[in-house]
Design a protein around this motif. Structure first.
Motif, PDB file in Angstrom:
ATOM      1  N   VAL A 127      16.698  10.891  -0.755  1.00  0.00           N
ATOM      2  CA  VAL A 127      15.911  10.915   0.656  1.00  0.00           C
ATOM      3  C   VAL A 127      15.874  10.168   1.511  1.00  0.00           C
ATOM      4  CG1 VAL A 127      13.476   9.981   1.408  1.00  0.00           C
ATOM      5  CG2 VAL A 127      13.980  11.605  -1.027  1.00  0.00           C
ATOM      6  N   TYR A 128      16.487   8.452   0.972  1.00  0.00           N
ATOM      7  CA  TYR A 128      16.638   7.474   1.729  1.00  0.00           C
ATOM      8  C   TYR A 128      18.240   7.555   2.267  1.00  0.00           C
ATOM      9  CZ  TYR A 128      13.463   4.546   1.399  1.00  0.00           C
ATOM     10  OH  TYR A 128      11.514   3.408   1.505  1.00  0.00           O
ATOM     11  N   GLU A 129      19.510   7.959   1.492  1.00  0.00           N
ATOM     12  CA  GLU A 129      21.014   7.539   1.796  1.00  0.00           C
ATOM     13  C   GLU A 129      21.609   9.419   2.354  1.00  0.00           C
ATOM     14  OE1 GLU A 129      22.013   4.625   2.839  1.00  0.00           O
ATOM     15  OE2 GLU A 129      20.004   4.043   0.908  1.00  0.00           O
ATOM     16  N   MET A 180       9.062  -3.939   2.871  1.00  0.00           N
ATOM     17  CA  MET A 180       7.599  -3.181   3.930  1.00  0.00           C
ATOM     18  C   MET A 180       7.004  -2.893   5.176  1.00  0.00           C
ATOM     19  SD  MET A 180       5.418   0.091   2.935  1.00  0.00           S
ATOM     20  CE  MET A 180       4.731  -0.038   4.159  1.00  0.00           C
ATOM     21  N   GLU A 181       6.943  -2.114   5.980  1.00  0.00           N
ATOM     22  CA  GLU A 181       7.309  -2.134   7.342  1.00  0.00           C
ATOM     23  C   GLU A 181       5.330  -2.052   7.785  1.00  0.00           C
ATOM     24  OE1 GLU A 181       8.281   0.439   5.408  1.00  0.00           O
ATOM     25  OE2 GLU A 181       7.385   2.202   6.299  1.00  0.00           O
ATOM     26  N   ASN A 182       4.302  -2.592   7.177  1.00  0.00           N
ATOM     27  CA  ASN A 182       3.043  -2.489   7.159  1.00  0.00           C
ATOM     28  C   ASN A 182       3.048  -2.747   9.278  1.00  0.00           C
ATOM     29  OD1 ASN A 182       2.523  -2.859   4.582  1.00  0.00           O
ATOM     30  ND2 ASN A 182       3.372  -5.040   4.369  1.00  0.00           N
ATOM     31  N   CYS A 209       1.136  -1.169  -0.139  1.00  0.00           N
ATOM     32  CA  CYS A 209      -0.084  -0.025  -0.080  1.00  0.00           C
ATOM     33  C   CYS A 209       0.927   1.579   0.278  1.00  0.00           C
ATOM     34  CB  CYS A 209      -0.789   0.176   1.227  1.00  0.00           C
ATOM     35  SG  CYS A 209      -2.259  -1.481   1.071  1.00  0.00           S
ATOM     36  N   GLU A 210       2.109   1.023   0.545  1.00  0.00           N
ATOM     37  CA  GLU A 210       2.776   2.871   0.614  1.00  0.00           C
ATOM     38  C   GLU A 210       3.075   2.865  -0.592  1.00  0.00           C
ATOM     39  OE1 GLU A 210       6.417   2.799   2.471  1.00  0.00           O
ATOM     40  OE2 GLU A 210       6.622   5.133   2.037  1.00  0.00           O
ATOM     41  N   ALA A 211       3.143   4.049  -2.191  1.00  0.00           N
ATOM     42  CA  ALA A 211       2.577   4.879  -0.855  1.00  0.00           C
ATOM     43  C   ALA A 211       1.120   5.217  -1.091  1.00  0.00           C
ATOM     44  CB  ALA A 211       3.066   6.237  -1.725  1.00  0.00           C
TER      45      ALA A 211
HETATM   46  N1  BAL Z   1       8.425   2.332   3.273  1.00  0.00           N
HETATM   47  C1  BAL Z   1       8.819   2.001   2.179  1.00  0.00           C
HETATM   48  C2  BAL Z   1      10.511   0.235   2.397  1.00  0.00           C
HETATM   49  C3  BAL Z   1      10.813   1.259   3.676  1.00  0.00           C
HETATM   50  O1  BAL Z   1      11.655   2.047   3.266  1.00  0.00           O
HETATM   51  O2  BAL Z   1      11.219   0.450   4.716  1.00  0.00           O
END
Ligand code: BAL
Ligand code: ZN
Length: 876
Positions: free
Chosen positions: A383-385, A266-268, A123-125
Motif C-alpha cells: 500500500v505504501y511503497e 501520525m498526521e493528526n 486513532c488511525e485506523a
Molecule cells: N497514517 C499513518 C502514518 C503515516 O503513514 O503517516
C-alpha cells in the motif's frame, strides 16, 4: 472473524456535523463526554432507522438524546457497538454520550493510552472507537471542539487539534484547556496529548505571508535533540509550497514525540504525534541515516496535511490514495534535499528486497485491497511503497508539469472531501486529456509483473527492434491477469560508452525516452543506428517490475563504467556482484572450492581509482547486494550458502583491494562531531564502507582500526559503524566495547535500541543464545514497541542465518514472542509474524518447521484477529 469487503461499501446512514468532546483525564480513569450533532444522511438509501455507533473497551455511563436521558430499552450495547433505536430521521439532533476508559490498561496503544508519564492518542485506523462511541469511518467528517481537564502538576500541557481557544483553572489544583479545529475531519485524525512536556518553538512565514507558530513537544531531557526535526519541518513546509503550491492552513503546527508508539508517526490535524525515533537527534546519539529518516518522516506527516487531511480517504480500502501519494511526495522531498540518485537507490533496494517478497507471497494484495479482517494489517509495503511507485509512474507518464496539473485539479476538486483512488486518477486524466483506463489496473492487480526484453539489430537498415513481453504471476485470488500500462524508460550507449541518440517513430532524436508498454507483447523500432548499441533498460527504475534478461559480466562491467543513468549504473554493480555471488552459491552447494571471479576485482578497482563528488553514491556502488535481495533471486532460498558466498566475496575483495580501502579510509577519516551535510555524510559513508571491508580481514591492524574509531568516535554514525565491525568479526574487545557502549548510553532509549538491534542481527556464531539473554536484560521491555522491534524484529527480519537455523530454534523463539506480545499489543505482534510468511521459499525441512509454528500461533487460545489474519493467510 469477520471479513470486510470493498464491494459492500455504502454511504454512512448518519452524518456527524459537530463533535464537542470533554475529557476529564486520569491515567487509570478518564471520563469522556461526547456531544454529537447528527443528521440522517440524505444520500443514504438504507431503510434502517437505527443509529449504530462503533465502540470498543468502553464503559458506558449514560446516553441522552436532545437533552433527554435514554433508558435501557431505547438502546442496545454490544462489545463493539451502541445502537440507538428509533433515531430521528429528520433534522439535526444531539446525542450526548458519557463513558469512561482506562488509558493505563491500554497496552495495545490504540485510542487513549499512557506512554511514560504522558497520555496520548493513536486513532488511525480505528482507535477513536476506543475513546468514545462514534461513526468511526473516514467518510464521516466533523468539526471537533475538545476540552481537556486534568491535574495541573501531572499534566501541565494539554493539547488537541486546531487552535487553543480558552483555558482556565479549577479547584483542587486542576486546570482546563479548550481546542477548536475549524476543518471538518474524520475521527482518525483526532488527537490529544497531556503531560509534563517542554516545548521548542520556531516560526514559519508562508508564501502568502501568514506567520505559523511551530512547536515541538518532548520530555525535558530531550530538548537538546529537536533542532533537526524543526529544521526539517521548515524545509518541508517551504518545499511543499515550491513544488506543489500547497500552503499550511492553521496558525499552529505541533509535533509531540512519544516513546511508546506502534507506527513511525501520525498526521493528526495540527497535532502530529511521532515515535521519538523520528524526532530526536543529536550528532552523538543519531546516525546519518537517522537524520535522513527524521527529515523524511517529518516531511511525510507534514505533506499529509494536504494529501490525507484536506483530501482524505472514503474508506480504508483507499488507504494508498493518501499513503502512496504521500510516500511519493516524501521521496521527492528527500531526493531534492540530498542526493536524488542515493534516495532512489535506497527506495528501490527496499522495495525489491521486501515489497516484491510480499507481492510474491501468500499475503499479496493490490495497492487497493478488496477485503480485510483487520485494517491494521494493511498498512503494508504494498500500500505504501508500491503505492508510491504507481504514483511515480503517473508522474513519468504525464511529465512533471502534467502531474502537477493533475494534483492541482485533485486538490481543487476534492478539498474537504473523502474520496477514492479512482478520483485521483480521474483528476490526472481530466487535467491532461489522457485516458488512464488501463493504468487503473495497477490499483486492482496484485503481484510484480515480469518483463522479458529482447533486442534485434539489423546492421543493413541500422534498425534496432526492441520486443517487450509482460506477464504478471498469479497471486491469491487472481489468475490470468490482463496486461498493465507500463512506462519503460530507456537510453542507448555506443561501444565507446557514449550516449547514442534514440530515433523512434520519426520523432526528433532524444537521449532517453519512455516506451509505453500496454500490450502483452509489443515491439518498438529504433532507427538510424550505425552500430549495435547497448540498451540501458528501465532507467531510474521507471516501473515496479522485474526485468528478465541475461547480461554477461563484461556487459555489466561496461554499464557500471559508462551508463549515464545513476540508478542503472548502480543496478549494474548489483547485478555484477549478484552473478558472481550466485556462481559461488552454486559452488558451495556442489562442494567445489571457492575462487573469486577477477571481473569483480577489475570493476571495483576501476571504481576505486576514480574521483567521486557524491561519496554516498560511490559507497552504494561498492556495497554488495543484501542477503535478502540475493535470496529473492533464488528458487529455493539457501540462507547459509548465500551468507557464506557473500562473506567470501567481501573478504576476498578486502584482501585484493586492501591498499585502496585503507587509502580511502584515511583520506576521509576525520574525528568530526557529525555535521548533517552531504559532504560530511558522504565522507563518513565511504570511510565506513572501507572499514566494513577491512574488518573482514581480522588482522591486528584492521582490529585496531575499528577499535580506534570506536574509542575516538565523536558522532553516532562512526561509533555504530565501528561497533558493528567489531561485533560482526572475531575481535578481542567485542564484549568490552558492547559493555562500554551500554554504560555510555543507558539513559538514551533510542541508542539502547541500536545496541539491542546490532546484537540481534549479528551473523556471528552464538547470536541466538545472546538474543535469549537479551530478552532477560533489565532494559528489555515487551510493552515498548521500539524495543520489541530492535530485539525480536531485528533477529527475525535482519538475521537470516540465525533466524532460519536448521533446528527451527529461531522459529520457535519467534512464535513464543508473538504469542506473549499478542496479549499486550496485537498490532505489533501481527507485524512480527510476517517473518514467517515466506515459508514456501525455503527447503522442505524448514517449510515444515515454519508451518508448524504458524499453526501453533493460530491454535493459541484467544489469539487476536490481527495475528490470526496474518498467520492464517500465510498458511492458506
Ligand atoms: N497514517 C499513518 C502514518 C503515516 O503513514 O503517516
Ligand atoms: Zn502516511
Amino acid at each position: 472473524p469477520q471479513t470486510i469487503y470493498l464491494k459492500d461499501y455504502s454511504v454512512p446512514e448518519y452524518l456527524i456535523h459537530e463533535v464537542d468532546l470533554n475529557f476529564d483525564l486520569g491515567e487509570e480513569h478518564t471520563v469522556v463526554v461526547a456531544r454529537l450533532t447528527l443528521q440522517r444522511n440524505p444520500q443514504s438509501q438504507s431503510p434502517n432507522q437505527e443509529l449504530t455507533l462503533m465502540g470498543e473497551d468502553l464503559n458506558l455511563l449514560g446516553v441522552e438524546l436532545d437533552g433527554t436521558a435514554l433508558h435501557a430499552q431505547q438502546y442496545v450495547q454490544t462489545d463493539t457497538s451502541l445502537t440507538i433505536h428509533q433515531a430521528p430521521q429528520d433534522g439535526i439532533f444531539v446525542l450526548k454520550i458519557e463513558n469512561s476508559i482506562n488509558p493505563k490498561a491500554n497496552t495495545a496503544f490504540e485510542g487513549l493510552y499512557q506512554s511514560s508519564t504522558m497520555l496520548c492518542t493513536q486513532c488511525e485506523a480505528e482507535g477513536f472507537r476506543k475513546i468514545t462511541y462514534f461513526l468511526d469511518r473516514p467518510d464521516v467528517m466533523s468539526r471537533f471542539k475538545t476540552t481537556l481537564v486534568a491535574d495541573k502538576d501531572k499534566y501541565p500541557v494539554l493539547l488537541s487539534n486546531g487552535n487553543k481557544v480558552e483555558q482556565g483553572e479549577l479547584a483542587g489544583n486542576r486546570h482546563w484547556v479548550s481546542w477548536e479545529d475549524p476543518f471538518a475531519k474524520p475521527c482518525y485524525l483526532f488527537a490529544l496529548v497531556a503531560g509534563q512536556l517542554e516545548c521548542i518553538e520556531d516560526r514559519f512565514v508562508t508564501m502568502s505571508g501568514r506567520e505559523i507558530s511551530l512547536q515541538i513537544y518532548v520530555e525535558a531531557h530531550d530538548v537538546d535533540k529537536c533542532d533537526h526535526a524543526m529544521q526539517s519541518l521548515k524545509n518541508a513546509m517551504r518545499w511543499d509550497e515550491e513544488v506543489y503550491g500547497r500552503e499550511y492552513d492553521l496558525d499552529l503546527y505541533m509535533i509531540v514525540a512519544v516513546g511508546h508508539f506502534n507506527m513511525g508517526a501520525m498526521e493528526n490535524k495540527g497535532l502530529n504525534i511521532f515515535n521519538t525515533k523520528f524526532v530526536l537527534a543529536r550528532p552523538d546519539t543519531a546516525t546519518d541515516s537517522d537524520y535522513e529518516h527524521i527529515e523524511g518522516v517529518i516531511g511525510h506527516e507534514y505533506f499529509h496535511n494536504w494529501s490525507g487531511n484536506r483530501v482524505t480517504c472514503r474508506d480504508w480500502f483507499q488507504l494508498s490514495l493518501k499513503e502512496g501519494f504521500t510516500v511519493f511526495r516524501d521521496q521527492q522531498f528527500s531526493g531534492d534535499r540530498a542526493s536524488k540518485a542515493v534516495k532512489r537507490i535506497e527506495d528501490v533496494n527496499m522495495l525489491r528486497a521486501r515489497q516484491f517478497a510480499e507481492d510474491a507471497g501468500p499475503l499479496a494484495h493490490p495497492i487497493r485491497p478488496e477485503a480485510y479482517i483487520e485494517i491494521n494489517n494493511f498498512y503494508t509495503l504494498t500500500v505504501y511503497e508500491k503505492g508510491a511507485e504507481v504514483v511515480r509512474m503517473l508522474h513519468t507518464l504525464l511529465g512533471g508539469e502534467g502531474f502537477r496539473k493533475g494534483c492541482d485539479l485533485y486538490f481543487q476538486r476534492h478539498d474537504g472531501q473523502a474520496v477514492t483512488c479512482d478520483d485521483f486518477v480521474s483528476a490526472m486524466e481530466d487535467a491532461n486529456g489522457r485516458d488512464l483506463t488501463q493504468f487503473r489496473r495497477w490499483y486492482s492487480q496484485a503481484g510484480t509483473p515480469q518483463l522479458n526484453v529482447e533486442q534485434h539489430y539489423d546492421a543493413e537498415s541500422g534498425q534496432l527492434e526492441l520486443t517487450l513481453r509482460q506477464h504478471c504471476p498469479d497471486t491469491p485470488g487472481q489468475t490470468d491477469k490482463p496486461p498493465l500500462h507500463i512506462p519503460v524508460k530507456i537510453g542507448l550507449l555506443n561501444s565507446r560508452g557514449q550516449v547514442e541518440l534514440i530515433k523512434l517513430d520519426g520523432r526528433p532524436p532524444v537521449e532517453e525516452t519512455v516506451l509505453e508498454l500496454t500490450e502483452a507483447e509489443q515491439s518498438f523500432a529504433l532507427s538510424g543506428l550505425a552500430e549495435q548499441p547497448t540498451v540501458s533498460w528501465l532507467r531510474g527504475f521507471s516501473a515496479p517490475v522485474i526485468v528478465k534478461m541475461q547480461r554477461s559480466l563484461e556487459e555489466l562491467a561496461f554499464l557500471l563504467s559508462y551508463d549515464s543513468d545513476t540508478f542503472n549504473r548502480w543496478e549494474a554493480s548489483q547485478q555484477l556482484a549478484g552473478q558472481v555471488i550466485a556462481d559461488l552459491i552454486a559452488d558451495i552447494q556442489q562442494g567445489r572450492e571457492l575462487t573469486l571471479n577477477p571481473v569483480i576485482v577489475e570493476a571495483y578497482t576501476k571504481l576505486l581509482e576514480q574521483q567521486w563528488d557524491d561519496l554516498s553514491y560511490f559507497s552504494l556502488l561498492l556495497a554488495l547486494p543484501d542477503e535478502s535481495y540475493l535470496a529473492s533471486q533464488m528458487d529455493v532460498i539457501d540462507v547459509d550458502a548465500i551468507h557464506q558466498a557473500r562473506e567470501f566475496v567481501k573478504k576476498s575483495l578486502a584482501e585484493r583491494l586492501q591498499a585502496h580501502f585503507l587509502r580511502l579510509y584515511r583520506e576521509n577519516h576525520r574525528e568530526e562531531s557529525g555535521q548533517f551535510d552531504a559532504g560530511a555524510i558522504g565522507r563518513r559513508r565511504i570511510k565506513n564502507t572501507c572499514l566494513h571491508y577491512l574488518s573482514t580481514l581480522e588482522t591486528g591492524d584492521s582490529q585496531s582500526l575499528s577499535l580506534r574509531q570506536f574509542e575516538g568516535a565523536a558522532n553516532m554514525t562512526d561509533q555504530m559503524a565501528s561497533l558493528s565491525a567489531i561485533v560482526n568479526s572475531r575481535h578481542p574487545a567485542k564484549q568490552a566495547c558492547l559493555e562500554q557502549f551500554y554504560r555510555q548510553w543507558q539513559d538514551e532509549d533510542l541508542v539502547i535500541d541500536k545496541w539491542f538491534a546490532l546484537q540481534a542481527s549479528s551473523h556471528w556464531p552464538g547470536t541466538f543464545a545472546k538474543v535469549q539473554q537479551l530478552l532477560q536484560h533489565s532494559a528489555f521491555d515487551m510493552k515498548n514497541p521500539n524495543r520489541v522491534r530492535s530485539l525480536v524484529g531485528a533477529f527475525s527480519q535482519a538475521n537470516p542465518v540465525h533466524f532460519h537455523a536448521r533446528d527451527g530454534s529461531g522459529y520457535h523463539f519467534l512464535a513464543d514472542q508473538v504469542i506473549a506480545l499478542d496479549k499486550l499489543n496485537p498490532q505489533v505482534a501481527s507485524r512480527m509474524v510476517t517473518a514467517l510468511t515466506q515459508w514456501r521459499r525455503y527447503d522442505d525441512e524448514r517449510q515444515q518447521l515454519m508451518k508448524a509454528v504458524l499453526q501453533r500461533i493460530i491454535d493459541t487460545e484467544a489469539i487476536s484477529t490481527d495475528v490470526f489474519e496474518t498467520a492464517s493467510k500465510s498458511l492458506a
